[in-house]
Design an enzyme around this catalytic site. Structure first.
Site, mmCIF file in Angstrom:
data_model
loop_
_atom_site.group_PDB
_atom_site.id
_atom_site.type_symbol
_atom_site.label_atom_id
_atom_site.label_comp_id
_atom_site.label_asym_id
_atom_site.label_seq_id
_atom_site.Cartn_x
_atom_site.Cartn_y
_atom_site.Cartn_z
ATOM 1 C CB SER A 1 2.477 -8.087 1.006
ATOM 2 O OG SER A 1 1.373 -8.001 1.858
ATOM 3 C CB THR B 1 0.320 -3.974 6.237
ATOM 4 O OG1 THR B 1 -0.943 -3.939 5.567
ATOM 5 C CG2 THR B 1 0.932 -2.599 6.279
ATOM 6 C CG ASP B 2 -2.794 -7.322 3.307
ATOM 7 O OD1 ASP B 2 -3.077 -6.574 4.275
ATOM 8 O OD2 ASP B 2 -3.382 -7.261 2.216
ATOM 9 C CB THR C 1 -0.896 0.016 1.261
ATOM 10 O OG1 THR C 1 -1.835 -1.040 1.133
ATOM 11 C CG2 THR C 1 -1.636 1.325 1.413
HETATM 12 N N1 ASP Z 1 -2.807 -5.342 0.318
HETATM 13 C C1 ASP Z 1 -1.713 -4.503 0.764
HETATM 14 C C2 ASP Z 1 -0.439 -5.327 0.792
HETATM 15 O O1 ASP Z 1 -0.260 -6.103 1.664
HETATM 16 C C3 ASP Z 1 -2.016 -3.963 2.117
HETATM 17 C C4 ASP Z 1 -0.975 -3.036 2.689
HETATM 18 O O2 ASP Z 1 0.137 -2.904 2.236
HETATM 19 O O3 ASP Z 1 -1.301 -2.389 3.712
HETATM 20 O O4 ASP Z 1 0.370 -5.189 -0.094
#
Ligand code: ASP
Length: 332
Positions: free
Chosen positions: A56, A87-88, A14
């Site tokens: 991710s 973050t995932d 993100t």
């Molecule tokens: N879907 C995103 C990822 O994990 C979520 C994030 O980065 O917060 O790449």
């Protein structure tokens, strides 16, 4: 004082995303991320590379190995590393890097954001600044820095899907906080030397979360397709026995076929203790299964992939599993 040299490794997420026709997609490179935080150059000499640009959700064990080798290739050129990441699955990557790069005297920091760096309201800039602050310190090893928290790489878990306070430290204290550019250290830890890098993982590790009434067909299938099965059981841990012998026999057959079986709990805090109830002790006493105790499921997954990348010998697997790495298991 001479400024530290820090390498930013871009991987997507993100933090680097822009709004496309079908939602957010990682577009920005690490070089573009750095342009948003010019004040970072007051903290350190920052350079960057871009390894890939992925949500991710699409990160696989092979990507962990690529990040680890990117660090290994440049280990003596830089004083610290920041990895910008979605973050995932960041907690899995943090755990995996803790096994693939062991005993690093230099900080290796994972960070990301819940809102893209180009949005008016975003946690990206502060998380990056904090990550660079910790990467420029003398704190050793793999850590995750997010919303001012510093978390041991083997203890991180994403516990909120939307708010900035996205990560928690599970069964281990926070290492510290970053406040106004200063590190407030809660605990002290040291790493033995020398640093050790690994470049093989076995991705054939499956995870099964039990639900009431679950039959053992899924476990049977997962064992047939993988080299290890982690069973996330209930409470302090146990296996169901409503169809006489079912689960016990399934696990026994898997073990006889050379598979590794680890029992853990789906309860977030305090870990497993199979010795407490008959449903747990009956399998622990009679079968050569392993128990996760206070490890996070993310760390168990990554540790098994790392271990099985090194050896298939049952005794060695057990020995490595119970040997603490980066404070991943304390309660054995
Ligand atoms: N879907 C995103 C990822 O994990 C979520 C994030 O980065 O917060 O790449």
């Amino acid at each position: 004082m001479k400024k530290k040299r820090i390498l930013l490794i871009g991987t997507g997420g993100t933090i680097a995303s822009e709004m496309g026709e079908n939602g957010l997609e990682p577009e920005l490179t690490s070089k573009q991320l750095l342009r948003y935080i010019p004040d970072i150059f007051d903290i350190c000499e920052a350079e960057c590379i871009q390894l890939f640009s992925l949500d991710s959700t699409n990160i696989q064990p092979g990507h962990w190995v690529r990040i680890a080798s990117a660090i290994q290739e440049r280990f003596y050129e830089y004083d610290g590393f920041v990895i910008s990441h979605g973050t995932d699955t960041m907690a899995y990557t943090a755990a995996a890097l803790s096994y693939l790069v062991q005993n690093s005297p230099k900080p290796i920091i994972l960070t990301g954001a819940q809102k893209p760096i180009g949005f008016e309201t975003t946690d990206s800039k502060q998380n990056l600044r904090d990550a660079f602050t910790v990467a420029s310190s003398n704190l050793p090893g793999v850590m995750l820095v997010f919303n001012s928290k510093i978390i041991m790489g083997t203890r991180a878990r994403k516990t909120r899907s939307k708010s900035f306070e996205a990560f928690s430290s599970i069964n281990y204290p926070l290492l510290g906080l970053v406040r106004d550019g200063r590190i407030i250290r809660y605990i002290h830890w040291e790493v033995p030397s020398p640093v050790r890098f690994y470049d093989t993982v076995d991705p054939k590790v499956a995870l099964l979360k039990l639900v009431p009434g679950i039959g053992c067909g899924v476990a049977e299938y997962l064992l047939s397709q993988n080299n290890a099965l982690i069973i996330e059981s209930f409470g302090v841990g146990g296996l169901p026995s409503y169809h006489a012998g079912d689960y016990y026999e399934t696990v026994k057959r898997g073990l006889a076929a050379g598979k590794t079986v680890v029992m853990t709990t789906q309860v977030e805090n305090e870990g497993s203790d199979l010795s407490v109830y008959h449903v747990g002790s009956s399998i622990k006493q009679n079968l050569p299964i392993l128990e996760a105790y206070d490890m996070t499921t993310e760390a168990v997954v990554a540790k098994l992939m790392w271990i099985l990348g090194q050896t298939a010998d049952r005794t060695q697997v057990a020995e490595l599993f119970y040997t603490p790495v980066a404070r991943d298991i304390l309660a054995v």
